[in-house]
Design a protein around this motif. Structure first.
Motif, PDB file in Angstrom:
ATOM      1  N   LYS A  74     -26.162  72.647  -9.180  1.00 47.35           N
ATOM      2  CA  LYS A  74     -25.460  72.130  -7.995  1.00 47.35           C
ATOM      3  C   LYS A  74     -26.432  71.367  -7.091  1.00 47.35           C
ATOM      4  N   MET A  75     -27.584  71.946  -6.823  1.00 49.62           N
ATOM      5  CA  MET A  75     -28.556  71.343  -5.936  1.00 49.62           C
ATOM      6  C   MET A  75     -29.061  70.004  -6.473  1.00 49.62           C
ATOM      7  N   ILE A  76     -29.382  69.983  -7.765  1.00 52.29           N
ATOM      8  CA  ILE A  76     -29.867  68.740  -8.368  1.00 52.29           C
ATOM      9  C   ILE A  76     -28.768  67.689  -8.364  1.00 52.29           C
ATOM     10  N   GLY A  77     -27.548  68.096  -8.700  1.00 52.92           N
ATOM     11  CA  GLY A  77     -26.441  67.144  -8.709  1.00 52.92           C
ATOM     12  C   GLY A  77     -26.212  66.496  -7.363  1.00 52.92           C
ATOM     13  N   ILE A  78     -26.232  67.289  -6.300  1.00 52.53           N
ATOM     14  CA  ILE A  78     -26.004  66.737  -4.958  1.00 52.53           C
ATOM     15  C   ILE A  78     -27.095  65.750  -4.578  1.00 52.53           C
ATOM     16  N   ASN A  79     -28.345  66.093  -4.857  1.00 47.48           N
ATOM     17  CA  ASN A  79     -29.435  65.175  -4.527  1.00 47.48           C
ATOM     18  C   ASN A  79     -29.392  63.903  -5.358  1.00 47.48           C
ATOM     19  N   LEU A  80     -28.964  64.001  -6.604  1.00 48.23           N
ATOM     20  CA  LEU A  80     -28.820  62.797  -7.428  1.00 48.23           C
ATOM     21  C   LEU A  80     -27.693  61.904  -6.905  1.00 48.23           C
ATOM     22  N   ILE A  81     -26.601  62.510  -6.450  1.00 46.55           N
ATOM     23  CA  ILE A  81     -25.506  61.722  -5.871  1.00 46.55           C
ATOM     24  C   ILE A  81     -26.011  60.907  -4.683  1.00 46.55           C
ATOM     25  N   ILE A  82     -26.731  61.562  -3.787  1.00 46.92           N
ATOM     26  CA  ILE A  82     -27.260  60.859  -2.617  1.00 46.92           C
ATOM     27  C   ILE A  82     -28.228  59.755  -3.046  1.00 46.92           C
ATOM     28  N   ALA A  83     -29.091  60.063  -4.011  1.00 44.12           N
ATOM     29  CA  ALA A  83     -30.083  59.085  -4.460  1.00 44.12           C
ATOM     30  C   ALA A  83     -29.425  57.887  -5.132  1.00 44.12           C
ATOM     31  N   PHE A  84     -28.482  58.130  -6.021  1.00 41.47           N
ATOM     32  CA  PHE A  84     -27.810  57.013  -6.700  1.00 41.47           C
ATOM     33  C   PHE A  84     -26.986  56.189  -5.715  1.00 41.47           C
ATOM     34  N   GLY A  85     -26.331  56.866  -4.788  1.00 40.42           N
ATOM     35  CA  GLY A  85     -25.494  56.161  -3.821  1.00 40.42           C
ATOM     36  C   GLY A  85     -26.252  55.303  -2.853  1.00 40.42           C
TER      37      GLY A  85
END
Length: 297
Positions: free
Chosen positions: A281-292
């Motif tokens: 969950k933590m990695i996914g959320i940070n990747l969403i912010i980074a990609f966005g």
């Protein structure tokens, strides 16, 4: 990682960890989020059927639903915030192509959506109001219910995006092609490994993106390491390394590269003291912010 506020988990879910017993329970959990957060979360038309012909491939969308506003003083109603006029970046979350064999990442992906919807913290408001997340909660439903990593044809669906394309792959490819003109910028593929393997981040980027991926992987490694100290203060476990996926092995990030999208697979240990889903969950959320927030080089 290029965001107004970085997300670091506080382990609130650590005493509530579970796994989905079957595909019906996965879909029921997502449908409950639709009921709880109708302004931000909705179910779309199914993408199609899997290769067995017995399971639908579900598709959900997370993001603020844009309201209609009056366009003039006469009260003519139009949607002035239509996404075709003012497109928000879209990010596709593909949540567990390997069925029951990687069930912890399936639950971690659900926790990703749940935490974004529940939280009123700045990072969550930022995601909900600025991006649109397109979610496939279980792209290999037959594999999940039949407790295997493959589909009904015995195929590893993470090797068949470029050749020997299966029905499940085609559903995902069709969605990607539909979303590209609507602002799709990246694809995040959730996986998990066994506990003996450190987590890793894999991509097949063009040269201009390689430095971006390398910095991103290093930052996520640091976040994981610091957060895990909360649970295991004496642990020196390394979480992340970056793997350059040379060659075309038919994985989803290889397909993303062919259509010039950001794309990555990430994997964490399946339980990590029963908390692999939280790390996912933590990695996914940070990747969403980074990609966005990625603007190119």
């Amino acid at each position: 990682i290029g965001s107004p506020t970085q997300y670091v988990t506080n382990w609130d879910d650590k005493d509530k960890l579970t796994i989905f017993e079957n595909v019906a329970s996965i879909y029921a959990a997502y449908d409950e989020l639709v009921s709880q957060y109708p302004y931000y979360f909705r179910r779309n038309v199914d993408l199609g059927m899997d290769a067995s012909g017995t399971y639908p491939i579900r598709h959900y969308t997370l993001g603020m639903i844009t309201p209609s506003v009056t366009a003039d003083r006469e009260g003519k109603k139009t949607n002035q915030w239509d996404d075709l006029k003012f497109p928000r970046k879209r990010i596709l979350l593909n949540c567990n192509i390997h069925g029951y064999g990687e069930k912890w990442c399936c639950y971690g992906a659900y926790l990703t959506c749940k935490e974004i919807l529940e939280s009123t913290e700045p990072w969550a408001v930022f995601i909900k109001n600025n991006f649109i997340l397109e979610i496939i909660p279980e792209p290999n439903p037959w594999g999940y219910d039949n407790k295997t990593t493959t589909n009904v044809n015995g195929k590893n669906l993470n090797r068949t995006y470029l050749s020997d394309v299966q029905a499940e792959n085609q559903c995902i490819i069709n969605l990607i092609q539909d979303l590209i003109p609507k602002g799709l910028c990246g694809i995040i593929d959730y996986h998990n490994t066994g506990d003996s393997t450190p987590g890793y981040f894999v991509a097949k980027p063009s040269y201009k993106r390689w430095n971006y991926y390398a910095v991103l992987a290093a930052q996520i490694e640091a976040i994981c390491h610091e957060s895990f100290k909360v649970l295991s203060p004496n642990s020196e476990r390394n979480f992340f390394h970056l793997w350059d996926a040379t060659g075309n092995h038919g994985q989803l990030h290889h397909y993303a590269d062919t259509v010039d999208l950001l794309g990555c697979t990430f994997e964490v240990g399946s339980t990590y003291y029963n908390n692999g889903a939280i790390l996912s969950k933590m990695i996914g959320i940070n990747l969403i912010i980074a990609f966005g927030t990625y603007e190119g080089e």
